[in-house]
Motif scaffolding. Structure first.
Motif, PDB file in Angstrom:
ATOM      1  N   SER A 186      -2.976  63.184  51.785  1.00 13.65           N
ATOM      2  CA  SER A 186      -2.727  62.794  50.402  1.00 13.65           C
ATOM      3  C   SER A 186      -2.944  61.303  50.212  1.00 13.65           C
ATOM      4  O   SER A 186      -2.020  60.516  50.382  1.00 13.65           O
ATOM      5  CB  SER A 186      -1.298  63.175  50.011  1.00 13.65           C
ATOM      6  N   ARG A 187      -4.162  60.940  49.851  1.00 14.96           N
ATOM      7  CA  ARG A 187      -4.456  59.531  49.616  1.00 14.96           C
ATOM      8  C   ARG A 187      -4.114  59.099  48.194  1.00 14.96           C
ATOM      9  O   ARG A 187      -4.285  57.930  47.859  1.00 14.96           O
ATOM     10  CB  ARG A 187      -5.924  59.243  49.895  1.00 14.96           C
ATOM     11  N   SER A 188      -3.704  60.003  47.340  1.00 13.74           N
ATOM     12  CA  SER A 188      -3.310  59.627  45.989  1.00 13.74           C
ATOM     13  C   SER A 188      -1.979  60.276  45.643  1.00 13.74           C
ATOM     14  O   SER A 188      -1.653  61.365  46.122  1.00 13.74           O
ATOM     15  CB  SER A 188      -4.383  60.032  44.974  1.00 13.74           C
ATOM     16  N   LEU A 189      -1.212  59.584  44.820  1.00 11.39           N
ATOM     17  CA  LEU A 189       0.100  60.067  44.385  1.00 11.39           C
ATOM     18  C   LEU A 189       0.089  60.187  42.875  1.00 11.39           C
ATOM     19  O   LEU A 189      -0.297  59.247  42.169  1.00 11.39           O
ATOM     20  CB  LEU A 189       1.192  59.086  44.818  1.00 11.39           C
ATOM     21  N   TYR A 190       0.499  61.346  42.365  1.00 11.86           N
ATOM     22  CA  TYR A 190       0.546  61.584  40.931  1.00 11.86           C
ATOM     23  C   TYR A 190       1.981  61.971  40.546  1.00 11.86           C
ATOM     24  O   TYR A 190       2.550  62.894  41.120  1.00 11.86           O
ATOM     25  CB  TYR A 190      -0.438  62.689  40.548  1.00 11.86           C
ATOM     26  N   ILE A 191       2.567  61.240  39.583  1.00 13.85           N
ATOM     27  CA  ILE A 191       3.941  61.490  39.141  1.00 13.85           C
ATOM     28  C   ILE A 191       3.920  61.782  37.643  1.00 13.85           C
ATOM     29  O   ILE A 191       3.377  60.991  36.860  1.00 13.85           O
ATOM     30  CB  ILE A 191       4.862  60.286  39.402  1.00 13.85           C
ATOM     31  N   SER A 192       4.508  62.890  37.242  1.00 23.02           N
ATOM     32  CA  SER A 192       4.598  63.239  35.824  1.00 23.02           C
ATOM     33  C   SER A 192       5.836  64.106  35.600  1.00 23.02           C
ATOM     34  O   SER A 192       5.978  65.144  36.234  1.00 23.02           O
ATOM     35  CB  SER A 192       3.348  63.988  35.374  1.00 23.02           C
ATOM     36  N   PRO A 193       6.760  63.697  34.712  1.00 28.01           N
ATOM     37  CA  PRO A 193       6.766  62.417  33.990  1.00 28.01           C
ATOM     38  C   PRO A 193       7.435  61.327  34.830  1.00 28.01           C
ATOM     39  O   PRO A 193       8.228  61.615  35.727  1.00 28.01           O
ATOM     40  CB  PRO A 193       7.591  62.726  32.757  1.00 28.01           C
ATOM     41  N   VAL A 194       7.117  60.087  34.544  1.00 29.85           N
ATOM     42  CA  VAL A 194       7.749  58.956  35.216  1.00 29.85           C
ATOM     43  C   VAL A 194       9.146  58.751  34.628  1.00 29.85           C
ATOM     44  O   VAL A 194       9.324  58.761  33.413  1.00 29.85           O
ATOM     45  CB  VAL A 194       6.911  57.683  35.041  1.00 29.85           C
ATOM     46  N   GLU A 195      10.152  58.586  35.502  1.00 30.65           N
ATOM     47  CA  GLU A 195      11.529  58.370  35.062  1.00 30.65           C
ATOM     48  C   GLU A 195      12.037  57.027  35.583  1.00 30.65           C
ATOM     49  O   GLU A 195      11.418  56.405  36.450  1.00 30.65           O
ATOM     50  CB  GLU A 195      12.423  59.499  35.567  1.00 30.65           C
ATOM     51  N   LYS A 196      13.176  56.611  35.064  1.00 30.58           N
ATOM     52  CA  LYS A 196      13.755  55.323  35.465  1.00 30.58           C
ATOM     53  C   LYS A 196      14.064  55.295  36.956  1.00 30.58           C
ATOM     54  O   LYS A 196      13.998  54.239  37.588  1.00 30.58           O
ATOM     55  CB  LYS A 196      15.023  55.042  34.643  1.00 30.58           C
ATOM     56  N   LYS A 197      14.382  56.447  37.526  1.00 32.44           N
ATOM     57  CA  LYS A 197      14.739  56.478  38.944  1.00 32.44           C
ATOM     58  C   LYS A 197      13.543  56.164  39.844  1.00 32.44           C
ATOM     59  O   LYS A 197      13.711  55.874  41.024  1.00 32.44           O
ATOM     60  CB  LYS A 197      15.308  57.846  39.312  1.00 32.44           C
TER      61      LYS A 197
END
Length: 798
Positions: A358-369
């Motif tokens: 995993s050379r890329s990281l995808y986050i959805s949705p972004v949260e304050k934590k």
């Protein structure tokens, strides 16, 4: 509704948290000492240590057992507010072997060290084997190997002839003793003893090697006295011997070669084989060992794999993200074999898909934590490396009665060949740029900065592929970072140079050493509007005396070749392919020009060629190349000179002159001939017409005289025609019908240009319709287009 004081507390807490995150990364928190691997026997106490360049609020340690993918719980260290931490492990059972990792926290932001392995120090007993009998002709070289089963760390081996220790023996890999130029005195029985100093274990081999030395009078073709090892793996910088033991009678001769390439420069042929000193990535390949005497040939191929520990090659590009938005981060790594990449946020590993690199990281949705330090860790069997960046999350504005944002986070990652896709195969949309009306303006990517000297840097950027408005030119802006004056940061400065649209690098000069700067790129589009790139990361321009960068390899410029009237191809290579470089800078200028070189950057350490375009035809240029890293540039290669091809002449294009413009006074011979002939016919026609008019006039006069004799003495008033007559004035008829064109040169525009008033109108029309804005890439005039002055140079010197 939220009470005012409660709102103040919430805002204060958010600001405090953001301040801690900022301090953790912006102040440059990093490990200057990672835990180190160690081997120990059961019952030992083992110490792991880590340290940072800044004091951390607290330290934690965790453990991952061997053959496990899961890290154990966090164990807090007693150290706090210090730069270093020590973790003690009582190694009383085998389950405590494995990887250990240190995590330093500043507030809620956590940074993890590279893991270090605790291995069980042990030596296994020899496996029962039959004795080995060797009969070899005198003068040959004989290897005797000690068959150690397993040892961690590597066992210390001693050889015995009968019961006497063999002193000053020559070893290859630690387990093989080499007897050179054997004679009858070497006859006998040999065995070995293996010892592990850490575990205090010692075993004696029960297998004996019985050597019988024969006379050299019997002919024997070459043969392998020990079966060669066909593959070797080694890290760069190490020494290695490729073993190839042959024997025969008479003693055969050995020759080494490299298939498809020449032997490395630092090689030495020894009795044990081919010794390569300070192995480099370029030494990777297939080697050929050949033994021969007058009775035959024996040969084999040996493959050398130069492996590489992982390295994160570029900093993570992370920016401020709004809560509820999407985020994708890429980790650029190198290593042989291919490193395995894991992701952490504030020291916590994120869930990952199995069997995916995993050379890329995808986050959805972004949260304050998610705010804090995002880290990627690359690992293979030869080591690990990590890179990190600070993620800032802008909180949403929540109104009374409005629920919190959803918390079903999606973490996904993609393998190498699908870096731009989400899980499920949906295409990741291209990030759109600024729109003005229906016009899409896609900005340049965040620039990278490389130090060139104490007072100059090279700024490099790229532009994503898009269907938006075309870019006409670029400008580079920079700002010095330092103490704020009147609570304001320093102003952005814009370099005056107009950078052509095909250029993707620019040298910024006249900077101050030991000062910190940020850079950004302004793109100007065909609608005269502009769009800025993201700001570069902070760049400290160190003095030469403060830079401790390794000496970079100097490229060897192999070939230059003209591939067109405006293009020249360059090919180069470097001997030290393991050097940590980011790319190359190609310098060029016309040989008739004594000013600055134009600089073109070529990204990537493996690049070895590029085509320089936008050159003048039939013009000689000189070229030189240097490698560069973020810290500095190498010395220059030798200068090569190459001339571009001339413009093709087999297809001539006739110039088209607009009807509403004056023709040039420079008439070619054919056109002049036609003009003279036409003028002659025209003159004859005019004379005939005048003669006809005279005859008609005389007839009319006679008729008038007959009808009105009293009008003979009547004058012609004001010299004008009366009753269809003409004034009694002179008519000049010249024998040269083109005499009217022989006017002074300064009264007629040259080269087909309009009159003064027409030209002013033409220029106004050009200014109203032009979108160049000084774009230096509008070059030599195209055939068929009127020139408006001297042509611009092909490229502006950077």
């Amino acid at each position: 509704m939220m009470r005012p004081m409660s709102f103040v507390y919430v805002v204060f807490g958010v600001l405090l948290s953001l301040m801690k995150h900022t301090l953790a990364a912006d102040l440059g928190m990093s490990f200057n000492r990672h835990p180190e691997p160690i081997a120990a026997p059961l019952g030992d106490e083992v110490y792991f240590e880590c340290s940072l360049n800044l004091p951390a609020e607290k330290f934690f340690w965790r453990h991952k057992p061997l053959n496990s993918d899961h890290w154990g719980p966090m164990i807090q260290s007693e150290n706090s507010g210090v730069k270093a931490s020590r973790h003690v492990v009582y190694f009383d059972e085998k389950s405590k072997a494995g990887d250990y990792q240190c995590i330093a926290y500043y507030g809620t932001s956590g940074l993890a060290s590279d893991p270090a392995r605790l291995s069980l120090a042990t030596l296994e007993d020899f496996v029962e084997e039959e004795n080995e009998k060797l009969q070899v002709a005198a003068g040959n070289t004989v290897p005797i190997t000690c068959p150690v089963s397993y040892s961690c760390p590597q066992a210390i081996v001693e050889f015995y002839k009968y019961n006497d220790t063999i002193k000053n023996a020559f070893f290859t890999d630690g387990n093989t003793m080499v007897l050179k130029n054997i004679s009858m005195a070497d006859n006998g029985q040999y065995h070995c003893v293996a010892n592990n100093d850490i575990s205090s274990q010692t075993y004696t081999s029960r297998r004996k090697t019985i050597l019988s030395v024969l006379g050299s009078d019997k002919a024997q073709p070459p043969y392998f006295i020990k079966q060669p090892q066909f593959e070797y793996r080694v890290l760069p910088g190490k020494n290695i011997t490729l073993e190839c033991f042959g024997a025969g009678s008479p003693v055969p001769r050995v020759t080494w070669s490299r298939i498809g390439n020449h032997l490395p420069s630092k090689v030495r042929v020894t009795a044990a084989g081919l010794n390569i000193h300070n192995v480099q990535i370029s030494d990777n390949g297939q080697y050929h060992c050949r033994w021969s005497n007058e009775h035959g040939v024996k040969q084999c191929k040996i493959f050398l794999h130069v492996v590489e520990s992982p390295r994160v090659t570029k900093p993570l590009k992370i920016s401020t993200v709004s809560e509820g938005g999407d985020l994708e981060i890429f980790c650029s790594v190198s290593g042989i074999p291919e490193p395995f990449v894991e992701w952490l946020i504030n020291g916590e590993f994120l869930p990952r898909d199995k069997n995916k690199n995993s050379r890329s990281l995808y986050i959805s949705p972004v949260e304050k934590k998610h705010a804090g330090i995002v880290q990627c860790v690359a690992s293979n069997e030869y080591g690990s490396d990590s890179g990190y960046g600070l993620l800032r999350v802008t909180p949403k504005q929540h109104l009374s009665g409005v629920g919190e944002s959803r918390s079903d986070n999606t973490y996904s990652s993609s393998p190498n060949h699908r870096e731009h896709t989400r899980i499920g195969g949906r295409r990741r949309p291209i990030k759109e740029g600024k729109r003005k009306g229906n016009a899409l303006m896609v900005p340049p990517n965040q620039p990278n900065v490389t130090r060139l000297s104490d007072v100059s840097v090279m700024v490099r950027w790229s532009v994503p592929e898009n269907n938006g408005l075309p870019i006409e030119f670029f400008k580079v802006q920079y700002r010095e970072l330092g103490p704020k004056m009147n609570r304001k940061q320093g102003k952005w400065m814009t370099d005056t140079m107009v950078i052509p649209k095909h250029v993707r690098s620019f040298e910024v000069t006249d900077l101050q050493p030991n000062h910190t700067y940020k850079f950004r790129i302004a793109a100007v589009y065909s609608n005269h509007d502009n769009k800025l790139s993201s700001n570069s990361v902070k760049f400290l321009l160190n003095r030469t005396s403060d830079v401790k960068a390794p000496k970079l390899p100097v490229p060897i410029l192999i070939n230059t070749e003209a591939v067109g009237p405006h293009e020249i191809l360059l090919v180069w290579n470097i001997e030290d392919t393991a050097a940590k470089i980011d790319g190359f800078i190609v310098h060029h200028r016309a040989t008739t020009f004594a000013g600055k070189y134009i600089k073109t950057t070529v990204e990537g350490k493996t690049a070895n060629s590029t085509t320089i375009s936008h050159l003048n035809p039939d013009t000689a240029y000189e070229f030189k190349v240097q490698s560069f890293s973020i810290a500095a540039g190498s010395e220059y290669s030798q200068i090569h000179k190459q001339k571009t091809l001339p413009l093709p002449t087999e297809f001539s294009v006739q110039q088209v002159i607009p009807e509403n413009t004056l023709k040039s006074t420079e008439i070619n011979k054919t056109g002049g001939l036609y003009a003279i002939v036409g003028g002659g016919f025209g003159g004859v026609a005019i004379l005939a017409a005048l003669a006809a008019v005279t005859i008609l006039y005389k007839r009319s006069k006679r008729k008038q005289n007959r009808e009105s004799p009293q009008g003979l003495d009547k004058a012609v008033p004001n010299g004008r025609v009366v009753n269809g007559g003409i004034p009694d004035s002179k008519i000049n008829i010249t024998p040269n019908p083109l005499a009217s064109l022989d006017t002074p040169e300064d009264s007629i525009p040259k080269n087909g240009q309009q009159s003064t008033m027409e030209m002013a109108s033409f220029l106004n029309g050009q200014n109203n319709n032009s979108h160049n804005n000084g774009d230096a890439t509008v070059q030599a005039n195209t055939v068929g287009e009127p020139s408006l002055g001297a042509p611009a140079s092909n490229e502006q010197p950077l």
